[in-house]
Design an enzyme around this catalytic site. Structure first.
Site, PDB file in Angstrom:
ATOM      1  N   SER A  85      43.764  64.254   1.412  1.00 29.79           N
ATOM      2  CA  SER A  85      42.965  64.043   2.614  1.00 29.79           C
ATOM      3  C   SER A  85      43.336  64.973   3.759  1.00 29.79           C
ATOM      4  O   SER A  85      42.558  65.127   4.695  1.00 29.79           O
ATOM      5  CB  SER A  85      43.032  62.577   3.060  1.00 29.79           C
ATOM      6  OG  SER A  85      44.359  62.153   3.092  1.00 29.79           O
ATOM      7  N   CYS A  91      45.996  50.107  14.579  1.00 25.85           N
ATOM      8  CA  CYS A  91      47.243  50.759  14.128  1.00 25.85           C
ATOM      9  C   CYS A  91      47.888  51.583  15.235  1.00 25.85           C
ATOM     10  O   CYS A  91      49.090  51.744  15.278  1.00 25.85           O
ATOM     11  CB  CYS A  91      46.969  51.752  13.019  1.00 25.85           C
ATOM     12  SG  CYS A  91      46.443  51.095  11.522  1.00 25.85           S
ATOM     13  N   GLY A 131      41.966  51.445  -5.078  1.00 21.97           N
ATOM     14  CA  GLY A 131      42.861  50.440  -5.647  1.00 21.97           C
ATOM     15  C   GLY A 131      43.157  50.766  -7.092  1.00 21.97           C
ATOM     16  O   GLY A 131      42.230  51.008  -7.863  1.00 21.97           O
ATOM     17  N   ASP A 140      48.521  67.029   7.930  1.00 20.42           N
ATOM     18  CA  ASP A 140      48.517  65.822   7.091  1.00 20.42           C
ATOM     19  C   ASP A 140      47.738  64.726   7.823  1.00 20.42           C
ATOM     20  O   ASP A 140      47.483  64.824   9.022  1.00 20.42           O
ATOM     21  CB  ASP A 140      49.962  65.381   6.805  1.00 20.42           C
ATOM     22  CG  ASP A 140      50.051  64.482   5.567  1.00 20.42           C
ATOM     23  OD1 ASP A 140      49.006  64.175   4.960  1.00 20.42           O
ATOM     24  OD2 ASP A 140      51.179  64.085   5.209  1.00 20.42           O
ATOM     25  N   ASP A 141      47.384  63.672   7.065  1.00 20.10           N
ATOM     26  CA  ASP A 141      46.540  62.629   7.652  1.00 20.10           C
ATOM     27  C   ASP A 141      47.296  61.652   8.530  1.00 20.10           C
ATOM     28  O   ASP A 141      46.773  61.151   9.509  1.00 20.10           O
ATOM     29  CB  ASP A 141      45.783  61.872   6.553  1.00 20.10           C
ATOM     30  CG  ASP A 141      46.698  61.463   5.416  1.00 20.10           C
ATOM     31  OD1 ASP A 141      47.629  60.680   5.654  1.00 20.10           O
ATOM     32  OD2 ASP A 141      46.490  61.952   4.294  1.00 20.10           O
ATOM     33  N   TYR A 172      41.592  58.741   6.020  1.00 23.12           N
ATOM     34  CA  TYR A 172      42.416  58.735   4.826  1.00 23.12           C
ATOM     35  C   TYR A 172      41.834  57.999   3.624  1.00 23.12           C
ATOM     36  O   TYR A 172      41.888  58.499   2.499  1.00 23.12           O
ATOM     37  CB  TYR A 172      43.761  58.115   5.232  1.00 23.12           C
ATOM     38  CG  TYR A 172      44.686  57.812   4.107  1.00 23.12           C
ATOM     39  CD1 TYR A 172      45.374  58.841   3.467  1.00 23.12           C
ATOM     40  CD2 TYR A 172      44.874  56.516   3.677  1.00 23.12           C
ATOM     41  CE1 TYR A 172      46.220  58.562   2.407  1.00 23.12           C
ATOM     42  CE2 TYR A 172      45.725  56.234   2.630  1.00 23.12           C
ATOM     43  CZ  TYR A 172      46.394  57.263   2.002  1.00 23.12           C
ATOM     44  OH  TYR A 172      47.215  56.987   0.967  1.00 23.12           O
ATOM     45  N   CYS A 197      41.023  47.946  -1.709  1.00 21.35           N
ATOM     46  CA  CYS A 197      40.211  47.576  -2.859  1.00 21.35           C
ATOM     47  C   CYS A 197      38.866  48.297  -2.795  1.00 21.35           C
ATOM     48  O   CYS A 197      38.433  48.701  -1.729  1.00 21.35           O
ATOM     49  CB  CYS A 197      39.878  46.087  -2.916  1.00 21.35           C
ATOM     50  SG  CYS A 197      41.327  45.058  -3.161  1.00 21.35           S
ATOM     51  N   ASN A 256      36.909  43.235  -0.800  1.00 18.06           N
ATOM     52  CA  ASN A 256      37.695  44.298  -0.172  1.00 18.06           C
ATOM     53  C   ASN A 256      38.013  43.858   1.251  1.00 18.06           C
ATOM     54  O   ASN A 256      37.102  43.589   2.018  1.00 18.06           O
ATOM     55  CB  ASN A 256      36.895  45.604  -0.155  1.00 18.06           C
ATOM     56  CG  ASN A 256      37.554  46.707   0.666  1.00 18.06           C
ATOM     57  OD1 ASN A 256      36.878  47.562   1.195  1.00 18.06           O
ATOM     58  ND2 ASN A 256      38.856  46.697   0.781  1.00 18.06           N
ATOM     59  N   GLY A 257      39.313  43.785   1.568  1.00 13.83           N
ATOM     60  CA  GLY A 257      39.727  43.379   2.909  1.00 13.83           C
ATOM     61  C   GLY A 257      40.767  42.287   2.830  1.00 13.83           C
ATOM     62  O   GLY A 257      41.314  42.006   1.757  1.00 13.83           O
ATOM     63  N   CYS A 276      48.845  46.639  10.150  1.00 12.61           N
ATOM     64  CA  CYS A 276      47.468  46.244   9.835  1.00 12.61           C
ATOM     65  C   CYS A 276      47.490  44.886   9.153  1.00 12.61           C
ATOM     66  O   CYS A 276      48.271  44.670   8.231  1.00 12.61           O
ATOM     67  CB  CYS A 276      46.823  47.263   8.904  1.00 12.61           C
ATOM     68  SG  CYS A 276      45.152  46.773   8.402  1.00 12.61           S
ATOM     69  N   CYS A 287      37.096  50.230  10.346  1.00 12.38           N
ATOM     70  CA  CYS A 287      38.451  50.791  10.259  1.00 12.38           C
ATOM     71  C   CYS A 287      38.396  52.310  10.366  1.00 12.38           C
ATOM     72  O   CYS A 287      37.807  52.985   9.518  1.00 12.38           O
ATOM     73  CB  CYS A 287      39.067  50.400   8.922  1.00 12.38           C
ATOM     74  SG  CYS A 287      40.627  51.247   8.582  1.00 12.38           S
TER      75      CYS A 287
HETATM   76  S1  SF4 Z   1      44.643  48.026  11.813  1.00 12.13           S
HETATM   77 FE1  SF4 Z   1      44.498  50.212  11.208  1.00 12.13          FE
HETATM   78  S2  SF4 Z   1      44.301  50.274   8.941  1.00 12.13           S
HETATM   79 FE2  SF4 Z   1      43.917  48.152   9.658  1.00 12.13          FE
HETATM   80  S3  SF4 Z   1      41.682  48.022   9.870  1.00 12.13           S
HETATM   81 FE3  SF4 Z   1      42.477  48.577  11.884  1.00 12.13          FE
HETATM   82  S4  SF4 Z   1      42.502  50.841  11.937  1.00 12.13           S
HETATM   83 FE4  SF4 Z   1      42.239  50.199   9.788  1.00 12.13          FE
END
Ligand code: SF4
Length: 500
Positions: free
Chosen positions: A309, A462, A46, A371-372, A268, A19, A121-122, A408, A262
């Site tokens: 990206s 992640c 978003g 690529d990202d 990205y 978002c 956002n979140g 995530c 993040c």
């Molecule tokens: S889990 Fe991955 S996408 Fe989610 S906030 Fe952490 S780094 Fe970002």
């Protein structure tokens, strides 16, 4: 890459953005129009719904709907939104299930006889438990969105304390997860950010002291001519009810925790022209490409980037390796801007709806393709097949994020681990599956080293599985957790209803 494709998720093999939020306090200015353009700059975050709420000193009104900012608002709709303070939102649904009008934001809520509007956002990881409690106590909801839970909590605590900032502060003591939120009353603008600072939020100033702006990214400030002032720091709540320096009140509402922005914002999500935590996103991506060239060199004729990206990192890879950079893939920027579903025949064209190879540039060449990320693996496979058909002699895929092995829970839609190709396959198996001659990812240490933000400390869950906010509810679907109770929360014997 703007991955929310608007064509039934057909092209979606990337983490989806969560978002974008925007807010402005500027008496005498056309605040709804400023918000409209701010949301335009944040559209990449978003693309399912958009909304604007405006306060005029007497009330708060909102207009929101499914679609892109340009689809939701026209001159007539903006003209009906007059006032001196406004917030806006572009949404990609990650909590609250499906995309729906009810879950579109800003959310309107009533506190006694005052209306507030909130945009988020979140994702809150404990909203189910908090929402269940509120429902038990008779609070009604229009959606299952976590943002509505936050709005209802703020409403309750504001009613109790008679102070909006106190209502927000108490809510921040309870909610867990990632949040960058903006809120308006009929008079004032508020903005607040989770104690880890997982999602970004910045403050800007309009020229000649005409007012204040807050936005998810600095590109949202730039478009309305606002100058960057400072970030909303983790755990802070800000209140704006005047145009001068005295109109901005900053308070550390809850203690900051270890910084965990993040890291995917740099890889990205964010626009390359944005500055996050004092680090330009384009420079970060360029540095990632350079680092990857050192970590995973390969003999090749040209370097190409996967738009959007992947391109700055491809340029970085080329600069470091000495292999020429060329444009090898052209992106159709407008296919993702429609909600018209493609025919089955078009659907089967998959990634080709969105990306087209420059055959004359790549035929017969040994390519480094940058690529990202690879999340689920389906578009990477299609991309490689497309480049082979275009005559690529060798394809060496280089990825500027480490393998995404963990879901995530903080606002990005990768929350099913089985869907993540790196959770199921080794790097060699993935290379074979997608059909490349070689595949390499940047190391986690290398990625983190490329980002020279003001605060060091990033969420890398992640890749590492190390989550900055414990995922208690998703794991256990448990009821309200004792460890979350702040001191003022009543003992069980008093009953929750004592509060509400
Ligand atoms: S889990 Fe991955 S996408 Fe989610 S906030 Fe952490 S780094 Fe970002």
């Amino acid at each position: 890459m703007l991955s929310s494709d608007g064509v039934g998720g057909l092209l979606s093999d990337k983490p989806e953005e969560a978002c974008g939020v925007f807010g402005v306090y500027a008496p005498g200015e056309d605040v709804s129009r400023l918000t409209y353009f701010g949301l335009h700059a944040l559209q990449h975050r978003g693309q399912e719904s958009a909304g604007i709420a405006v306060g005029d000193g007497a009330s708060v009104v909102a207009n929101k709907d499914m679609g892109l900012v340009t689809q939701v608002f026209d001159e007539g709709a903006l003209s009906a939104l007059t006032g001196h303070v406004a917030i806006g939102h572009t949404r990609y649904s990650t909590s609250g299930g499906h995309s729906s009008w009810e879950a579109a934001q800003p959310h309107l809520s009533t506190i006694t006889d005052e209306i507030i509007a909130l945009a988020h956002n979140g994702t809150l990881v404990n909203s189910h438990a908090l929402g269940r409690r509120l429902v038990e106590l008779g609070v009604t909801f229009r959606s299952s969105a976590d943002s509505e839970v936050a709005a209802k909590l703020i409403g309750y605590f504001t009613q109790e304390s008679h102070h909006m900032r106190e209502g927000i502060r108490r809510t921040m003591e309870l909610i867990e997860g990632a949040y960058a939120m903006v809120l308006i009353t009929q008079e004032a603008l508020y903005a607040f950010r989770d104690p880890h600072g997982i999602r970004p939020l910045v403050i800007g100033r309009l020229p000649e002291g005409r007012g204040w702006v807050v936005a998810s990214e600095t590109c949202g400030l730039d478009i309305v001519g606002a100058e960057y002032y400072r970030d909303v720091e983790p755990g802070e709540v800000i209140r704006i009810n005047g145009t001068g320096p005295g109109g901005l009140i900053i308070e550390q509402a809850v203690p900051a925790r270890p910084h965990a922005l993040c890291i995917f914002e740099y890889v990205y999500f964010a626009r390359p022209d944005s500055i996050i935590d004092n680090m330009n996103v384009y420079q970060a991506r360029d540095a990632m490409g350079r680092r990857l060239a050192r970590e995973a060199p390969v003999e090749a004729d040209v370097v190409i980037g996967v738009p959007d990206s992947g391109v700055p990192s491809a340029i970085g890879y080329a600069g470091e390796s000495g292999i020429p950079y060329i444009e090898g893939i052209v992106k159709n920027r407008y296919v993702g801007r429609t909600f018209i579903q493609p025919t089955q025949a078009l659907r089967e064209r998959g990634i080709r709806l969105k990306l087209n190879p420059l055959t004359s540039s790549i035929a017969g060449k040994r390519l480094v393709v940058v690529d990202d990320s690879i999340v689920r693996g389906n578009t990477a496979r299609q991309l490689v097949a497309m480049l082979r058909e275009a005559g690529a002699r060798e394809i060496h895929l280089r990825i500027v994020s480490p393998p995404v092995c963990w879901p995530c829970f903080y606002g990005i839609d990768t929350d099913v681990q089985e869907q993540l190709i790196s959770a199921r396959m080794s790097v060699d198996e993935i290379a074979e599956h997608i059909g490349v001659d070689s595949l390499a990812y940047i190391s986690e240490e290398g990625l983190v080293g490329c980002i020279q933000g003001r605060h060091q400390g990033y969420c890398t869950a992640c890749f590492s599985g190390s989550y900055p906010v414990k995922i208690t509810e998703r794991q256990q679907q448990s009821s309200f957790c004792d460890t979350m109770k702040p001191q003022w929360w009543p003992q069980e014997s008093q009953g929750m209803s004592a509060l509400f």
